[in-house]
Design an enzyme around this catalytic site. Structure first.
Site, PDB file in Angstrom:
ATOM      1  N   GLU A  70      11.267  74.630 -14.976  1.00 32.54           N
ATOM      2  CA  GLU A  70      10.910  73.571 -14.041  1.00 32.54           C
ATOM      3  C   GLU A  70      10.550  72.262 -14.736  1.00 32.54           C
ATOM      4  O   GLU A  70       9.513  71.667 -14.468  1.00 32.54           O
ATOM      5  CB  GLU A  70       9.768  74.040 -13.112  1.00 32.54           C
ATOM      6  CG  GLU A  70       9.706  73.220 -11.840  1.00 32.54           C
ATOM      7  CD  GLU A  70       8.837  73.855 -10.762  1.00 32.54           C
ATOM      8  OE1 GLU A  70       9.051  75.037 -10.462  1.00 32.54           O
ATOM      9  OE2 GLU A  70       7.973  73.157 -10.237  1.00 32.54           O
TER      10      GLU A  70
ATOM     11  N   LYS B 119      19.426  80.054  -5.559  1.00 35.37           N
ATOM     12  CA  LYS B 119      18.261  80.104  -6.431  1.00 35.37           C
ATOM     13  C   LYS B 119      18.678  80.361  -7.887  1.00 35.37           C
ATOM     14  O   LYS B 119      18.189  79.710  -8.810  1.00 35.37           O
ATOM     15  CB  LYS B 119      17.286  81.186  -5.975  1.00 35.37           C
ATOM     16  CG  LYS B 119      16.115  81.342  -6.937  1.00 35.37           C
ATOM     17  CD  LYS B 119      14.780  81.387  -6.288  1.00 35.37           C
ATOM     18  CE  LYS B 119      13.670  81.246  -7.311  1.00 35.37           C
ATOM     19  NZ  LYS B 119      12.356  81.614  -6.787  1.00 35.37           N
TER      20      LYS B 119
ATOM     21  N   GLU C 125      12.189  80.547   3.791  1.00 29.68           N
ATOM     22  CA  GLU C 125      12.773  80.250   2.474  1.00 29.68           C
ATOM     23  C   GLU C 125      14.299  80.193   2.555  1.00 29.68           C
ATOM     24  O   GLU C 125      14.941  79.416   1.847  1.00 29.68           O
ATOM     25  CB  GLU C 125      12.332  81.283   1.436  1.00 29.68           C
ATOM     26  CG  GLU C 125      10.822  81.333   1.175  1.00 29.68           C
ATOM     27  CD  GLU C 125      10.306  80.191   0.293  1.00 29.68           C
ATOM     28  OE1 GLU C 125      11.108  79.381  -0.223  1.00 29.68           O
ATOM     29  OE2 GLU C 125       9.063  80.108   0.122  1.00 29.68           O
TER      30      GLU C 125
ATOM     31  N   ASN D  52      10.681  73.883  -4.279  1.00 31.47           N
ATOM     32  CA  ASN D  52       9.356  73.817  -3.674  1.00 31.47           C
ATOM     33  C   ASN D  52       9.308  72.951  -2.425  1.00 31.47           C
ATOM     34  O   ASN D  52       8.231  72.527  -2.006  1.00 31.47           O
ATOM     35  CB  ASN D  52       8.341  73.297  -4.698  1.00 31.47           C
ATOM     36  CG  ASN D  52       8.071  74.316  -5.773  1.00 31.47           C
ATOM     37  OD1 ASN D  52       7.865  75.487  -5.481  1.00 31.47           O
ATOM     38  ND2 ASN D  52       8.104  73.887  -7.016  1.00 31.47           N
TER      39      ASN D  52
ATOM     40  N   HIS E  54       2.708  83.062   3.473  1.00 29.10           N
ATOM     41  CA  HIS E  54       3.281  81.991   2.651  1.00 29.10           C
ATOM     42  C   HIS E  54       4.470  81.332   3.366  1.00 29.10           C
ATOM     43  O   HIS E  54       4.562  80.102   3.434  1.00 29.10           O
ATOM     44  CB  HIS E  54       3.718  82.562   1.300  1.00 29.10           C
ATOM     45  CG  HIS E  54       4.438  81.594   0.424  1.00 29.10           C
ATOM     46  ND1 HIS E  54       3.826  80.476  -0.103  1.00 29.10           N
ATOM     47  CD2 HIS E  54       5.727  81.549  -0.004  1.00 29.10           C
ATOM     48  CE1 HIS E  54       4.707  79.792  -0.821  1.00 29.10           C
ATOM     49  NE2 HIS E  54       5.861  80.424  -0.784  1.00 29.10           N
TER      50      HIS E  54
ATOM     51  N   LYS F  24       9.144  83.295 -12.042  1.00 31.27           N
ATOM     52  CA  LYS F  24       7.809  82.738 -11.864  1.00 31.27           C
ATOM     53  C   LYS F  24       6.865  83.879 -11.553  1.00 31.27           C
ATOM     54  O   LYS F  24       7.059  84.617 -10.594  1.00 31.27           O
ATOM     55  CB  LYS F  24       7.791  81.726 -10.719  1.00 31.27           C
ATOM     56  CG  LYS F  24       8.280  80.358 -11.106  1.00 31.27           C
ATOM     57  CD  LYS F  24       7.852  79.330 -10.073  1.00 31.27           C
ATOM     58  CE  LYS F  24       8.360  77.957 -10.426  1.00 31.27           C
ATOM     59  NZ  LYS F  24       7.963  76.957  -9.400  1.00 31.27           N
TER      60      LYS F  24
ATOM     61  N   HIS G 113       6.426  73.203  -0.064  1.00 29.26           N
ATOM     62  CA  HIS G 113       5.402  74.052  -0.695  1.00 29.26           C
ATOM     63  C   HIS G 113       4.114  73.312  -1.020  1.00 29.26           C
ATOM     64  O   HIS G 113       3.045  73.917  -1.018  1.00 29.26           O
ATOM     65  CB  HIS G 113       5.964  74.693  -1.969  1.00 29.26           C
ATOM     66  CG  HIS G 113       6.884  75.844  -1.700  1.00 29.26           C
ATOM     67  ND1 HIS G 113       8.029  75.726  -0.944  1.00 29.26           N
ATOM     68  CD2 HIS G 113       6.824  77.150  -2.064  1.00 29.26           C
ATOM     69  CE1 HIS G 113       8.634  76.902  -0.879  1.00 29.26           C
ATOM     70  NE2 HIS G 113       7.931  77.780  -1.556  1.00 29.26           N
TER      71      HIS G 113
ATOM     72  N   HIS H  44       1.062  74.991   0.337  1.00 26.72           N
ATOM     73  CA  HIS H  44      -0.029  75.515  -0.498  1.00 26.72           C
ATOM     74  C   HIS H  44      -1.378  74.983  -0.009  1.00 26.72           C
ATOM     75  O   HIS H  44      -2.378  75.696  -0.035  1.00 26.72           O
ATOM     76  CB  HIS H  44       0.179  75.124  -1.961  1.00 26.72           C
ATOM     77  CG  HIS H  44       1.260  75.906  -2.644  1.00 26.72           C
ATOM     78  ND1 HIS H  44       1.804  75.530  -3.847  1.00 26.72           N
ATOM     79  CD2 HIS H  44       1.899  77.051  -2.293  1.00 26.72           C
ATOM     80  CE1 HIS H  44       2.732  76.404  -4.200  1.00 26.72           C
ATOM     81  NE2 HIS H  44       2.806  77.330  -3.274  1.00 26.72           N
TER      82      HIS H  44
ATOM     83  N   ARG I 188      14.521  72.243 -10.891  1.00 27.66           N
ATOM     84  CA  ARG I 188      13.988  73.460 -10.261  1.00 27.66           C
ATOM     85  C   ARG I 188      12.913  73.173  -9.228  1.00 27.66           C
ATOM     86  O   ARG I 188      12.725  73.934  -8.275  1.00 27.66           O
ATOM     87  CB  ARG I 188      13.442  74.434 -11.327  1.00 27.66           C
ATOM     88  CG  ARG I 188      12.869  75.699 -10.721  1.00 27.66           C
ATOM     89  CD  ARG I 188      12.636  76.816 -11.711  1.00 27.66           C
ATOM     90  NE  ARG I 188      12.067  77.973 -11.025  1.00 27.66           N
ATOM     91  CZ  ARG I 188      11.955  79.184 -11.537  1.00 27.66           C
ATOM     92  NH1 ARG I 188      12.389  79.401 -12.753  1.00 27.66           N
ATOM     93  NH2 ARG I 188      11.442  80.162 -10.852  1.00 27.66           N
TER      94      ARG I 188
ATOM     95  N   ARG J 200       1.330  91.509 -25.079  1.00 24.03           N
ATOM     96  CA  ARG J 200       2.101  90.265 -25.284  1.00 24.03           C
ATOM     97  C   ARG J 200       3.529  90.347 -24.774  1.00 24.03           C
ATOM     98  O   ARG J 200       4.388  89.580 -25.224  1.00 24.03           O
ATOM     99  CB  ARG J 200       2.107  89.847 -26.753  1.00 24.03           C
ATOM    100  CG  ARG J 200       0.712  89.533 -27.292  1.00 24.03           C
ATOM    101  CD  ARG J 200       0.767  88.648 -28.522  1.00 24.03           C
ATOM    102  NE  ARG J 200      -0.543  88.538 -29.108  1.00 24.03           N
ATOM    103  CZ  ARG J 200      -1.012  89.343 -30.060  1.00 24.03           C
ATOM    104  NH1 ARG J 200      -0.245  90.301 -30.532  1.00 24.03           N
ATOM    105  NH2 ARG J 200      -2.218  89.174 -30.541  1.00 24.03           N
TER     106      ARG J 200
END
Lengths: 359, 359
Positions: free
Chosen positions: B234, B224, B182, B242, B262, B140, B245, B249, B238, B118
């Site tokens: 987000e 960032k 990026e 993306n 990517h 993330k 993206h 994606h 935030r 955990r």
């Protein structure tokens, strides 16, 4: 109906306890952000309550996910079924997961909510006594690993907990006893007056007297909420909630998950913790006996399985999450109603307890 | 060496950027709680840097976990290898995971740290330009699902980020370009002066001029860190990180994870976002052209794969995490240096962009 609050700043949430709550949409609606709801349940609970809860949520787009029943399925493959269903139905970040079932369903649904798209909301509707007084409150979620119980998981709080005491009526007697194990635990670790109360009322609790059961659940949840609010991520005091669990987890792992109910393993595990506390001189022999009798009166085992040896315990307890830098820490009783988490105990006394257990 | 801080109250952490940092134990030691350390890396990075980092950590009990390289392995089965190793070596809650590698290693190690018992500590040591300016900062973490990228994961912050710019020397040119995608993104969404600077210095950046590269990384990480501090989970702003993206994606999913890097998919995706922003009248044609030329100058593709049709994009973008209540939201540019996240755009303009893409 009784209502409690778990105080965790902006993540605080209510616990509602009472009869007929499954029908009351007004208790759920404030905690559902969007239109999408996913009810996760198992093939034992689904025939009993899924249709009824779905009717309560008639104004939402409800996706039911019915998983196989039992601790043996509390693993990644089963969790994946929740993700697959959510993605196939295109549930987005505003979806709300609802756990309808016992502790296994609650733990898996909570962990799925913690991980799906990096976190969505969820609500706990525990239907077993054990999950009502324990796992549905406090945000511990997760799955088992072949090498240890609940090894993979997250601290992730629900938005609300709805405890419908009517659901206990469909519960086998063995599961009632398993729930009583955790209820007794609260008395042992935190509230000796509650222990007295439990001794007086145990027979009536086992027959599910509605008022007494509601009282026992509320008192248990109040103690759990207080401990969780003080130490959400188990940096310290929260670990006392694990009285009997280190021994109990070893029993469950040894027997194969699901063979012993969690509460049964905790019952036998608490007896071992009581024995060790007495050997350390912290409890009197008559106090130890009194507590073991209460555990027995709840219909619980008071000894580990006959086929478990001391070495089995030693090996299986070494992976306990309370182990730090190689040191085994145990929850023990300083006195009735007061638990400590400690690595500072006589290892001979532990071996004596394990050796007796292994006969 | 440059140092920045990601400000997140009690979860704030430093980013160190410079040459030779892999050897500096004093930058790591303050963030390692116990004796146990698990270095997670892949079979490409391990031969280059694992021994060196292990030498730096000579005073700790180091467990190395070497995973297969690539986005195609960013899944549960690979993640499980980390858990298996940790449990076999009896790593407890005080262990510290170190991600040594690119974005895939960072995302998986971070998610493993979020879930193991955990939650345990972890440190990011990103070795690719892309992970240095993007995924190593901001918390993330996650893995892919066959139905979508990063669908299973957690927001979970590292205790520190160590960026050794020397590691870029072993990086293929294609990966440098992917990282530049990026970096350009930060200029587009937040800092038009940085865009100017990138136009002037792109050729020197591609040859890894040490001072310019450190400056570009630091400026990217600063932007960032600022955005993440404003909106960790987000809920709003935030999402501008993306840019490109959602399209990207879809490209990655369509081609099979790993076929396109990517950063390459983000490069082509940013071009599509620029085209749509121009069609909506938010960018002038010469601004659009200028940015596309910068993306091309970084060595990136400026169009999606020839075999992708408009329907492929529509289908694959429907599972994007920014979809809310069935509505697709996109990151678009209101002007150079200013991004918005919006579902409020002319769908015909989107279809026009996708139709052109699909030729």
């Amino acid at each position: 109906m009784q209502q409690l609050t778990v105080n965790l700043d902006d993540r605080s949430y209510p616990i509602h306890i009472g009869s007929g709550l499954l029908d009351r949409v007004e208790l759920l609606a404030p905690h559902i952000a969007g239109r999408q709801v996913c009810i996760v349940t198992d093939d034992t609970v689904a025939p009993l309550y899924l249709e009824r809860l779905t009717r309560t949520l008639v104004d939402y787009a409800v996706l039911p996910v019915v998983l196989p029943t039992g601790e043996a399925f509390k693993n990644w493959a089963t969790l994946q079924q929740i993700f697959d269903a959510l993605l196939a139905a295109r549930h987005d970040r505003r979806t709300t997961l609802i756990a309808l079932g016992g502790g296994v369903i609650g733990d898996m649904t909570g962990f799925a909510a913690a991980c799906y798209q990096r976190g969505v909301d969820f609500i706990q509707i525990p239907t077993t006594l054990l999950s009502q007084v324990d796992s549905s409150v406090g945000g511990k979620t997760g799955i088992n690993h072949p090498a240890g119980k609940n090894m993979i998981g997250a601290f992730y709080q629900p938005k609300a907990v709805l405890i419908d005491t009517d659901s206990l009526r469909t519960l086998p007697e063995r599961e009632i006893s398993a729930g009583l194990a955790e209820i007794i635990k609260y008395g042992l670790i935190r509230d000796s007056a509650f222990l007295d109360w439990l001794e007086q009322n145990m027979p009536a609790l086992r027959t599910l007297d509605p008022q007494l059961v509601t009282e026992a659940i509320a008192r248990s949840c109040a103690i759990k909420a207080e401990v969780v609010a003080a130490d959400e991520r188990e940096g310290g005091i929260r670990a006392i909630l694990n009285l009997g669990h280190t021994f109990g987890h070893a029993i469950e792992a040894h027997q194969g998950y699901g063979a012993w109910l969690h509460g049964e393993a905790v019952g036998a595990g608490m007896v071992m913790a009581l024995q060790l506390s007495r050997r350390l001189g912290w409890l009197a022999a008559d106090e130890e006996l009194r507590c073991i009798e209460l555990i027995a009166a709840a219909g619980l085992p008071v000894a580990p399985p006959a086929d478990m040896r001391a070495e089995d315990f030693t090996r299986l307890m070494a992976v306990d999450k309370k182990v730090l830098d190689g040191q085994l820490r145990l929850v023990l009783l300083k006195r009735l109603g007061e638990a400590v988490v400690t690595a500072d105990f006589d290892k001979q006394a532990l071996h004596a307890v394990l050796a007796v257990a292994g006969r």
